[in-house]
Scaffold this motif. Sequence first.
Motif, short mmCIF file in Angstrom:
data_model
loop_
_atom_site.label_atom_id
_atom_site.label_comp_id
_atom_site.label_asym_id
_atom_site.label_seq_id
_atom_site.Cartn_x
_atom_site.Cartn_y
_atom_site.Cartn_z
N ARG A 1 -4.18 5.19 3.13
CA ARG A 1 -3.31 4.21 2.46
C ARG A 1 -4.11 3.59 1.33
NH1 ARG A 1 -2.18 3.01 7.91
NH2 ARG A 1 -0.07 3.66 8.50
N VAL A 2 -3.50 3.50 0.16
CA VAL A 2 -4.20 2.91 -0.99
C VAL A 2 -3.27 1.98 -1.74
CG1 VAL A 2 -5.87 4.78 -1.37
CG2 VAL A 2 -3.60 4.97 -2.36
N ARG A 3 -3.87 1.00 -2.42
CA ARG A 3 -3.09 0.06 -3.22
C ARG A 3 -3.03 0.55 -4.66
NH1 ARG A 3 -1.86 -3.97 -0.13
NH2 ARG A 3 -0.90 -5.14 -1.82
N TYR A 4 -2.06 0.04 -5.40
CA TYR A 4 -1.91 0.40 -6.82
C TYR A 4 -3.21 0.12 -7.57
CZ TYR A 4 -0.30 0.11 -11.68
OH TYR A 4 -0.17 0.27 -13.03
N SER A 5 -3.83 -1.04 -7.27
CA SER A 5 -5.06 -1.43 -8.00
C SER A 5 -6.19 -0.44 -7.74
CB SER A 5 -5.49 -2.84 -7.57
OG SER A 5 -5.67 -2.89 -6.17
N GLN A 6 -6.24 0.13 -6.51
CA GLN A 6 -7.29 1.11 -6.19
C GLN A 6 -7.07 2.40 -6.99
OE1 GLN A 6 -6.52 0.62 -1.82
NE2 GLN A 6 -8.73 0.88 -1.66
N LEU A 7 -5.81 2.83 -7.06
CA LEU A 7 -5.49 4.04 -7.83
C LEU A 7 -5.75 3.82 -9.32
CD1 LEU A 7 -2.21 5.12 -5.99
CD2 LEU A 7 -4.42 6.28 -5.91
N LEU A 8 -5.46 2.60 -9.79
CA LEU A 8 -5.73 2.28 -11.20
C LEU A 8 -7.24 2.35 -11.46
CD1 LEU A 8 -4.80 1.34 -14.00
CD2 LEU A 8 -4.87 -1.03 -13.16
N GLY A 9 -8.03 1.86 -10.50
CA GLY A 9 -9.49 1.93 -10.62
C GLY A 9 -9.98 3.37 -10.69
N ALA B 1 0.84 -1.20 0.00
CA ALA B 1 0.00 0.00 0.00
C ALA B 1 0.88 1.25 0.00
CB ALA B 1 -0.91 -0.01 1.23
N TYR B 2 0.33 2.32 -0.55
CA TYR B 2 1.04 3.60 -0.61
C TYR B 2 0.38 4.57 0.38
CZ TYR B 2 3.11 1.82 -4.90
OH TYR B 2 3.79 1.06 -5.81
N ASN B 3 1.21 5.29 1.12
CA ASN B 3 0.70 6.30 2.05
C ASN B 3 0.50 7.62 1.32
OD1 ASN B 3 0.93 4.45 4.12
ND2 ASN B 3 2.92 5.20 4.79
N ILE B 4 -0.67 8.21 1.45
CA ILE B 4 -0.92 9.53 0.87
C ILE B 4 -0.96 10.52 2.03
CG2 ILE B 4 -2.60 10.99 -0.33
CD1 ILE B 4 -3.37 8.60 -2.01
N GLU C 1 2.87 9.59 -7.06
CA GLU C 1 2.78 10.88 -6.35
C GLU C 1 2.54 12.00 -7.35
OE1 GLU C 1 6.26 13.26 -4.44
OE2 GLU C 1 5.39 12.06 -2.82
N LYS C 2 3.31 12.00 -8.44
CA LYS C 2 3.15 13.05 -9.46
C LYS C 2 1.77 12.96 -10.12
CE LYS C 2 7.90 14.21 -10.36
NZ LYS C 2 9.11 13.98 -11.07
N VAL D 1 -3.57 15.35 -10.90
CA VAL D 1 -5.04 15.26 -10.90
C VAL D 1 -5.62 16.31 -9.96
CG1 VAL D 1 -7.03 13.82 -10.26
CG2 VAL D 1 -5.14 12.82 -11.55
N ARG D 2 -5.04 16.41 -8.76
CA ARG D 2 -5.56 17.36 -7.76
C ARG D 2 -5.47 18.80 -8.28
NH1 ARG D 2 -8.93 19.43 -4.40
NH2 ARG D 2 -8.02 20.94 -3.01
#
Length: 450
Positions: A13-21, A1-4, A59-60, A65-66
Amino acid sequence: AYNIHVNGVLHCRVRYSQLLGLHEQLRKEYGANVVPAFPPKKIFTLTPAEVEQRREQLEKYMQAVRQDQTLGGSETFNSFLRRAQQETQQIPTEEVVLEVLLSSGQEVKVTILTSDQTEDVLEAVASKLNLPDDLICYFSLFLVRENKDGAFSFVRKLQEFELPYVSVTSLHNSKFRIILRKSYWDSSYDDDVMEHHVGLNLLYAQTVSDIEHGWIVVNKEQHRQLKSLQEKVSKKEFIRLAQTLKYYGYLKFDPCLTDFPEKGCHVVVSAGNNELNFQVRLPSEQTKEGSFKVTRMRCWRVTSSVPMNNGPSGSSPGKSEVKLELAFEYLMSKDRLQWVTITSPQAIMLSICLQSMVDELMVKKSGGSIRKRSRRRVNGALRRSDSQQAVKSPPLLDSPDASREPMAKLSSKLTSVSLRGISHSSSTNDVGANDFHGNYAFEGIGDEDL
């Protein structure tokens, strides 16, 4: 998981698959040409170097997006971050009582859901205070930290991608509070707020508090006049007199460091009246004061860095503090642009202040009004009106090309200044164009400003 992280604090915390979704959903809604490129999937297990590379790319991606006007303000993006925040902090959806401070020191207790977003909570506070709907847009909720002397340090303005209850409780520190304050800079809007007795009371309490904490400068005679108006309970007259005083309507920040006029100077920064005011203590112990007008800032950026741990003698990684910096490029004179850097834990809040000043200037320039930013509920869900969407920040300078038409007009005045592409910054850090907030109010600068 990645910490935001938001402002140096873990948001979720999110996983790569969640961000891809999330990425695929954004592409579906807004089109592939609008959404930034997403780090590609890999068939084989990633090496440590590839893991770090992917982290930097993600991160970039999230920052891009933000910072995009359409994507960053979309319900798809914001609801993704709110859900992830609630899941990470493991706070179930339930009814709770949240205490929101007023400038008077009074606490307003509102019954909300833990899953209520910032605007829901703001509406609940307004409803409890009987503040009319058309005045809600003049106020915002801020996360603050209470100091030993009873004053507050502003951490940030609560955003639409977070759940206020979760944001404040996950810090596990009773010194962090949520406070209601006005969120505009132009004091002419005070007239709108003072039309209603609740708005008048809120504005009066904030003005009294700012004077008591020394944010507004008052001499003996002015203090006597203010005291007299207080005793007569002449709130409007009190505010009218306060409007004439130095630093009225400014937000004062904690002491920090700047490289202007020389490196390592201690400074107290205040934001207001479309400027950043500096009270600088030079290494010679001499004190100087000056202001940087937002209309003369060509762009700005926030950067963060974590000090490296040098072996066993250094501090442990857990104790390493993130260093935040706000740097802006300023038109010092007709032919000279210069970078000015502020090193402060409140750098992100400073950036938010600059952006909201620019937004307000642009709305005024277009003949708009912040009063139009109404909120409407549709089937129980909160919806923004179209007029509010128009008020959102302009996008970043996606093309750092000095030949853009508005820049070409300006460069004719700046004969000896090279209005280079922003990505070719003379700064020591190698920062790309998307890390900058382009200032659209700068394009309207006239000869009299020089």
